[in-house]
Write a protein that holds these residues in place. Structure first.
Motif, PDB file in Angstrom:
ATOM      1  N   CYS A  28      21.955   0.238  30.958  1.00  0.00           N
ATOM      2  CA  CYS A  28      21.501  -0.603  32.195  1.00  0.00           C
ATOM      3  C   CYS A  28      20.779   0.556  32.948  1.00  0.00           C
ATOM      4  CB  CYS A  28      23.179  -1.003  32.728  1.00  0.00           C
ATOM      5  SG  CYS A  28      24.125   0.817  33.097  1.00  0.00           S
ATOM      6  N   GLY A  29      20.458  -0.014  34.257  1.00  0.00           N
ATOM      7  CA  GLY A  29      19.806   0.895  34.871  1.00  0.00           C
ATOM      8  C   GLY A  29      18.394   0.166  35.614  1.00  0.00           C
ATOM      9  N   VAL A  30      17.797   0.797  36.223  1.00  0.00           N
ATOM     10  CA  VAL A  30      16.448   0.354  36.808  1.00  0.00           C
ATOM     11  C   VAL A  30      15.585  -0.057  35.523  1.00  0.00           C
ATOM     12  CG1 VAL A  30      14.335   0.679  38.387  1.00  0.00           C
ATOM     13  CG2 VAL A  30      16.974   1.178  39.076  1.00  0.00           C
ATOM     14  N   GLY A  31      15.363   0.977  34.657  1.00  0.00           N
ATOM     15  CA  GLY A  31      14.402   0.804  33.606  1.00  0.00           C
ATOM     16  C   GLY A  31      14.830  -0.370  32.818  1.00  0.00           C
ATOM     17  N   ALA A  32      16.276  -0.624  32.508  1.00  0.00           N
ATOM     18  CA  ALA A  32      16.503  -1.786  31.869  1.00  0.00           C
ATOM     19  C   ALA A  32      16.278  -3.190  32.570  1.00  0.00           C
ATOM     20  CB  ALA A  32      18.201  -1.849  31.550  1.00  0.00           C
ATOM     21  N   ILE A  33      16.302  -3.179  33.899  1.00  0.00           N
ATOM     22  CA  ILE A  33      16.050  -4.314  34.762  1.00  0.00           C
ATOM     23  C   ILE A  33      14.437  -4.455  34.611  1.00  0.00           C
ATOM     24  CG2 ILE A  33      15.984  -5.240  36.816  1.00  0.00           C
ATOM     25  CD1 ILE A  33      18.557  -3.662  37.406  1.00  0.00           C
ATOM     26  N   ILE A  34      13.749  -3.433  34.681  1.00  0.00           N
ATOM     27  CA  ILE A  34      12.141  -3.727  34.674  1.00  0.00           C
ATOM     28  C   ILE A  34      11.590  -4.102  33.408  1.00  0.00           C
ATOM     29  CG2 ILE A  34      10.181  -2.309  34.820  1.00  0.00           C
ATOM     30  CD1 ILE A  34      11.281  -0.362  37.038  1.00  0.00           C
ATOM     31  N   PHE A  35      12.144  -3.581  32.192  1.00  0.00           N
ATOM     32  CA  PHE A  35      11.659  -4.005  31.116  1.00  0.00           C
ATOM     33  C   PHE A  35      12.459  -5.061  30.162  1.00  0.00           C
ATOM     34  CE2 PHE A  35       9.903   0.212  32.193  1.00  0.00           C
ATOM     35  CZ  PHE A  35       8.773  -0.008  31.974  1.00  0.00           C
ATOM     36  N   GLU A  36      13.294  -5.740  30.939  1.00  0.00           N
ATOM     37  CA  GLU A  36      14.383  -6.552  30.398  1.00  0.00           C
ATOM     38  C   GLU A  36      13.382  -7.851  29.595  1.00  0.00           C
ATOM     39  OE1 GLU A  36      17.793  -9.990  31.682  1.00  0.00           O
ATOM     40  OE2 GLU A  36      16.930  -8.482  33.271  1.00  0.00           O
TER      41      GLU A  36
END
Length: 163
Positions: A28-36
């Motif tokens: 999880c985290g910002v990276g997971a959200i951006i590249f979801e």
């Protein structure tokens, strides 16, 4: 030879190694959200690098934000797959009868709470045909079937994370 072992160890322990370990498994985290939703090595590496650079997974886990859960479970689907690979026939029998040592071991491996074990055993018995859909069912078929059954059961949905 020694250099190759050092390089292999560094890749395995680095964010690149983490991204290569399991497809689209960046946490999880910002990276997971951006590249979801993006697939491939590059988006995974970028997501892991973003999370690592910003150090936001710790914040997300402690606050329950950024796609993280405070009560999340650290799962190891590789162990489940290995267990099933070596115990599939015994497990199928135990599931069919709703009890047994191998089924108990699987429940422990995936972290089924003692209070939910009876429901877990009953669900595997009553949904056996969906979990083990044919005599040719392999480990991945059984994992997929079990995940579907668990996900559809309100009491057991939290355990639908085998893969």
């Amino acid at each position: 030879m020694k250099n190759k072992l050092i390089i292999a160890a560094l890749v395995t322990l680095s964010p690149l190694g983490a991204a290569m370990a399991a497809p689209n498994n960046v946490g999880c985290g910002v990276g997971a959200i951006i590249f979801e939703g993006q697939t491939g090595v590059a988006p995974q590496v970028l997501a892991v690098t973003t999370n690592g650079t910003l150090g936001n997974q710790t914040f997300g886990i402690t606050s329950g934000t950024l796609g993280c859960a405070k009560d999340g479970v650290v799962a190891n689907p590789v162990k489940v797959s290995l267990f099933l690979d070596t115990n599939l026939d015994k497990l199928a029998y135990d599931m069919a009868v709703g009890q047994g040592e191998t089924l108990e071991s699987l429940a422990n491996l995936i972290g089924v709470d003692s209070a939910h074990k009876a429901a877990f055993f009953a669900a595997t018995k009553s949904n056996f045909a969906e979990i083990v859909s044919s005599e040719q069912a392999d480990t991945q078929d059984v994992i997929a079937g079990l995940n579907r059954v668990l996900a559809q059961n309100g009491e057991l949905a939290q355990y639908a994370r085998l893969v």
